[in-house]
Design a protein around this motif. Sequence first.
Motif, mmCIF file in Angstrom:
data_model
loop_
_atom_site.group_PDB
_atom_site.id
_atom_site.type_symbol
_atom_site.label_atom_id
_atom_site.label_comp_id
_atom_site.label_asym_id
_atom_site.label_seq_id
_atom_site.Cartn_x
_atom_site.Cartn_y
_atom_site.Cartn_z
ATOM 1 N N LEU A 127 0.831 -1.205 0.000
ATOM 2 C CA LEU A 127 0.000 0.000 0.000
ATOM 3 C C LEU A 127 0.868 1.258 0.000
ATOM 4 C CD1 LEU A 127 -2.787 -1.140 2.472
ATOM 5 C CD2 LEU A 127 -3.092 -0.620 0.033
ATOM 6 N N ARG A 128 2.034 1.169 0.613
ATOM 7 C CA ARG A 128 2.987 2.287 0.602
ATOM 8 C C ARG A 128 3.491 2.539 -0.820
ATOM 9 N NH1 ARG A 128 6.072 0.345 4.719
ATOM 10 N NH2 ARG A 128 4.413 0.907 6.138
ATOM 11 N N GLU A 129 3.711 1.454 -1.571
ATOM 12 C CA GLU A 129 4.142 1.606 -2.964
ATOM 13 C C GLU A 129 3.033 2.246 -3.806
ATOM 14 O OE1 GLU A 129 6.395 0.984 -6.668
ATOM 15 O OE2 GLU A 129 6.682 1.728 -4.632
ATOM 16 N N LEU A 130 1.786 1.875 -3.558
ATOM 17 C CA LEU A 130 0.682 2.532 -4.258
ATOM 18 C C LEU A 130 0.639 4.018 -3.900
ATOM 19 C CD1 LEU A 130 -2.181 -0.121 -4.010
ATOM 20 C CD2 LEU A 130 -0.633 0.316 -5.926
ATOM 21 N N ALA A 131 0.905 4.341 -2.629
ATOM 22 C CA ALA A 131 0.937 5.754 -2.213
ATOM 23 C C ALA A 131 2.066 6.504 -2.925
ATOM 24 C CB ALA A 131 1.094 5.859 -0.696
ATOM 25 N N ARG A 132 3.180 5.827 -3.153
ATOM 26 C CA ARG A 132 4.329 6.479 -3.799
ATOM 27 C C ARG A 132 3.961 7.023 -5.170
ATOM 28 N NH1 ARG A 132 7.806 5.576 -7.745
ATOM 29 N NH2 ARG A 132 7.097 3.444 -8.164
ATOM 30 N N VAL A 133 3.166 6.271 -5.919
ATOM 31 C CA VAL A 133 2.907 6.659 -7.311
ATOM 32 C C VAL A 133 1.721 7.615 -7.458
ATOM 33 C CG1 VAL A 133 3.978 4.557 -8.203
ATOM 34 C CG2 VAL A 133 1.491 4.610 -7.832
ATOM 35 N N VAL A 134 1.038 7.907 -6.358
ATOM 36 C CA VAL A 134 -0.120 8.806 -6.389
ATOM 37 C C VAL A 134 0.270 10.157 -5.801
ATOM 38 C CG1 VAL A 134 -2.464 9.179 -5.472
ATOM 39 C CG2 VAL A 134 -1.773 6.913 -6.268
ATOM 40 N N ARG A 135 -0.186 11.205 -6.441
ATOM 41 C CA ARG A 135 0.142 12.532 -5.947
ATOM 42 C C ARG A 135 -0.613 12.804 -4.643
ATOM 43 N NH1 ARG A 135 -3.019 16.841 -9.843
ATOM 44 N NH2 ARG A 135 -5.084 16.396 -9.046
ATOM 45 N N PRO A 136 -0.081 13.680 -3.790
ATOM 46 C CA PRO A 136 -0.794 14.027 -2.555
ATOM 47 C C PRO A 136 -2.210 14.508 -2.859
ATOM 48 C CG PRO A 136 1.441 14.871 -2.484
ATOM 49 C CD PRO A 136 1.233 14.337 -3.879
ATOM 50 N N GLY A 137 -3.160 14.018 -2.089
ATOM 51 C CA GLY A 137 -4.564 14.335 -2.336
ATOM 52 C C GLY A 137 -5.237 13.397 -3.310
ATOM 53 N N GLY A 138 -4.455 12.495 -3.927
ATOM 54 C CA GLY A 138 -5.027 11.517 -4.845
ATOM 55 C C GLY A 138 -5.792 10.435 -4.098
ATOM 56 N N ILE A 139 -6.503 9.611 -4.851
ATOM 57 C CA ILE A 139 -7.474 8.677 -4.278
ATOM 58 C C ILE A 139 -7.064 7.221 -4.516
ATOM 59 C CG2 ILE A 139 -9.905 7.937 -4.335
ATOM 60 C CD1 ILE A 139 -9.590 10.756 -3.353
ATOM 61 N N LEU A 140 -7.343 6.390 -3.506
ATOM 62 C CA LEU A 140 -7.235 4.934 -3.611
ATOM 63 C C LEU A 140 -8.613 4.351 -3.370
ATOM 64 C CD1 LEU A 140 -5.671 2.169 -3.638
ATOM 65 C CD2 LEU A 140 -5.395 2.485 -1.164
ATOM 66 N N ALA A 141 -9.041 3.457 -4.257
ATOM 67 C CA ALA A 141 -10.294 2.718 -4.067
ATOM 68 C C ALA A 141 -9.964 1.240 -3.930
ATOM 69 C CB ALA A 141 -11.239 2.936 -5.240
ATOM 70 N N LEU A 142 -10.298 0.660 -2.774
ATOM 71 C CA LEU A 142 -10.190 -0.779 -2.561
ATOM 72 C C LEU A 142 -11.599 -1.345 -2.712
ATOM 73 C CD1 LEU A 142 -7.828 -0.810 0.539
ATOM 74 C CD2 LEU A 142 -7.208 -1.170 -1.857
#
Length: 199
Positions: A127-142
């Motif tokens: 999940l940290r790697e997914l956070a790395r590639v997303v800009r701050p304020g970007g969204i993750l949908a599980l």
Amino acid sequence: MSDDHTHVQEFFAVRAAGWDDRFPDDGPVYAAAVAELGLREGDRVLDAGCGTGRALPPLRDAVGPSGVVLGADLTPAMLEAAAGAGRDRAGQLLVADVARLPLRTESLHAVFAAGLIAHLPDPAENLRELARVVRPGGILALFHPIGRAALAARQGRQITADDLRAEARLGPLLSASGWRMTSYADEDARFLALAVRRL
């Protein structure tokens, strides 16, 4: 490749060809989940663990022709099934491990992940790697097209307290991985947890 990765690849490789036939009515629930991402024309989005690419057409619709849609999966047979269904026209397919994505830091607006979390070998790190590639304020949908109880019943098992998708576990896990959970829905007809990439 780790034993975990080999097991995941083997599990999905033998199921890839008939995967969509097993779940023929999931299209609308995928589209509804994608709509909750709030994507805009021109956004860049990744479907992580995209499988046969069922989320790719609604993701393309959301970001329009000027947007970027990527579908990454560890199992080549799943991507072959996605291409066979014509979903490679909606997004670029990548054989890639979500633990080491071949993407620039902060290059995406959002990540969509259907059924992924149960297959992550190191959930916090992944999940940290997914956070790395997303800009701050970007969204993750599980996402999952059915809820935890319905899925457990389908698999002939009970929901346990250590289920990663339980709200009490998922919130802290996301928080420790660079995300802040903003909504959580666990219903018979879907599971959807949304999180924002922390600044």
